[in-house]
Design a protein around this motif. Structure first.
Motif, PDB file in Angstrom:
ATOM      1  N   ALA A 217       0.827  -1.201   0.000  1.00 52.81           N
ATOM      2  CA  ALA A 217       0.000   0.000   0.000  1.00 52.81           C
ATOM      3  C   ALA A 217       0.862   1.252   0.000  1.00 52.81           C
ATOM      4  O   ALA A 217       1.961   1.261   0.558  1.00 52.81           O
ATOM      5  N   ASN A 218       0.331   2.287  -0.630  1.00 51.17           N
ATOM      6  CA  ASN A 218       0.893   3.628  -0.542  1.00 51.17           C
ATOM      7  C   ASN A 218      -0.071   4.443   0.306  1.00 51.17           C
ATOM      8  O   ASN A 218      -1.230   4.635  -0.094  1.00 51.17           O
ATOM      9  N   ILE A 219       0.393   4.867   1.470  1.00 50.05           N
ATOM     10  CA  ILE A 219      -0.449   5.611   2.404  1.00 50.05           C
ATOM     11  C   ILE A 219       0.257   6.911   2.766  1.00 50.05           C
ATOM     12  O   ILE A 219       1.428   6.903   3.154  1.00 50.05           O
ATOM     13  N   ARG A 220      -0.494   8.024   2.630  1.00 48.31           N
ATOM     14  CA  ARG A 220       0.062   9.314   3.048  1.00 48.31           C
ATOM     15  C   ARG A 220      -0.385   9.580   4.473  1.00 48.31           C
ATOM     16  O   ARG A 220      -1.562   9.716   4.760  1.00 48.31           O
ATOM     17  N   PHE A 221       0.583   9.600   5.369  1.00 45.87           N
ATOM     18  CA  PHE A 221       0.299   9.820   6.784  1.00 45.87           C
ATOM     19  C   PHE A 221      -0.014  11.296   7.041  1.00 45.87           C
ATOM     20  O   PHE A 221       0.350  12.169   6.249  1.00 45.87           O
TER      21      PHE A 221
ATOM     22  N   ARG B 283       5.437   3.917   1.269  1.00 42.52           N
ATOM     23  CA  ARG B 283       5.153   2.581   0.741  1.00 42.52           C
ATOM     24  C   ARG B 283       5.266   1.566   1.864  1.00 42.52           C
ATOM     25  O   ARG B 283       6.274   1.518   2.592  1.00 42.52           O
ATOM     26  N   ILE B 284       4.238   0.747   2.023  1.00 41.95           N
ATOM     27  CA  ILE B 284       4.234  -0.337   2.996  1.00 41.95           C
ATOM     28  C   ILE B 284       4.177  -1.636   2.199  1.00 41.95           C
ATOM     29  O   ILE B 284       3.219  -1.870   1.457  1.00 41.95           O
TER      30      ILE B 284
ATOM     31  N   HIS C 139      -4.211   8.546   4.246  1.00 41.86           N
ATOM     32  CA  HIS C 139      -4.827   8.701   2.929  1.00 41.86           C
ATOM     33  C   HIS C 139      -4.386   7.560   2.010  1.00 41.86           C
ATOM     34  O   HIS C 139      -3.186   7.341   1.844  1.00 41.86           O
ATOM     35  N   ALA C 140      -5.332   6.867   1.407  1.00 42.86           N
ATOM     36  CA  ALA C 140      -5.008   5.808   0.444  1.00 42.86           C
ATOM     37  C   ALA C 140      -4.604   6.474  -0.863  1.00 42.86           C
ATOM     38  O   ALA C 140      -5.385   7.187  -1.487  1.00 42.86           O
ATOM     39  N   ALA C 141      -3.375   6.250  -1.269  1.00 44.60           N
ATOM     40  CA  ALA C 141      -2.845   6.813  -2.509  1.00 44.60           C
ATOM     41  C   ALA C 141      -2.883   5.745  -3.599  1.00 44.60           C
ATOM     42  O   ALA C 141      -3.056   4.555  -3.311  1.00 44.60           O
ATOM     43  N   PRO C 142      -2.711   6.127  -4.853  1.00 43.69           N
ATOM     44  CA  PRO C 142      -2.602   5.109  -5.903  1.00 43.69           C
ATOM     45  C   PRO C 142      -1.468   4.138  -5.572  1.00 43.69           C
ATOM     46  O   PRO C 142      -0.467   4.518  -4.970  1.00 43.69           O
ATOM     47  N   GLY C 143      -1.649   2.882  -5.957  1.00 36.89           N
ATOM     48  CA  GLY C 143      -0.628   1.880  -5.696  1.00 36.89           C
ATOM     49  C   GLY C 143      -0.973   0.921  -4.572  1.00 36.89           C
ATOM     50  O   GLY C 143      -0.117   0.178  -4.118  1.00 36.89           O
TER      51      GLY C 143
END
Length: 132
Positions: A42-46, A54-55, A90-94
């Motif tokens: 996942a790509n998450i914007r904290f 990237r996780i 925030h869920a980002a693309p990817g």
């Protein structure tokens, strides 16, 4: 209000799939009521971060919520990894589906959602408007 019940498949991009579902619905406004499933990364914007983190690895979707508009979606997600650590933002693309994602979307045919720059926050914020 109408509902869309989505089941995403392995490899599907979570955010792109939701944007596509809105476009296919013929509506300009919707929100995610619930979402569960798994991701292979996942790509998450904290909070407060300028770019996503990237996780990697197998992740379980614990929560998914947000608004969908033709100008882009605003999705919040929380996931847990194989050790039970929880990450959210925030869920980002990817964000790629690992086995499945089951998502309930409420479509609002009487509304239009848009995103407009808000000088107060500095971000493109939701601008809801009831259709005439």
């Amino acid at each position: 209000m109408r509902t869309l019940v989505l089941r995403l498949n392995p490899g599907d991009d979570l955010r792109a799939s939701l944007d596509s579902a809105l476009a296919g619905s013929g509506s300009e406004a919707a929100f995610v009521v619930s979402g569960i499933g798994s991701l292979s990364g996942a790509n998450i914007r904290f909070a407060g971060a300028p770019t996503p983190t990237r996780i990697e690895g197998d992740l379980e979707i614990l929560t998914l919520a947000g608004s969908l508009s033709p100008d882009g979606s605003h999705l919040h997600i929380s996931v847990s990894d194989a050790e039970g650590r929880v990450f959210g933002g925030h869920a980002a693309p990817g964000c790629a589906v690992r086995t499945t994602a089951e998502i309930l979307v409420a479509v609002l045919p009487d509304w239009q959602f848009a995103r407009a720059h808000d000088p107060l926050t500095g971000y493109a914020e939701l601008s809801p408007r009831r259709k005439p």
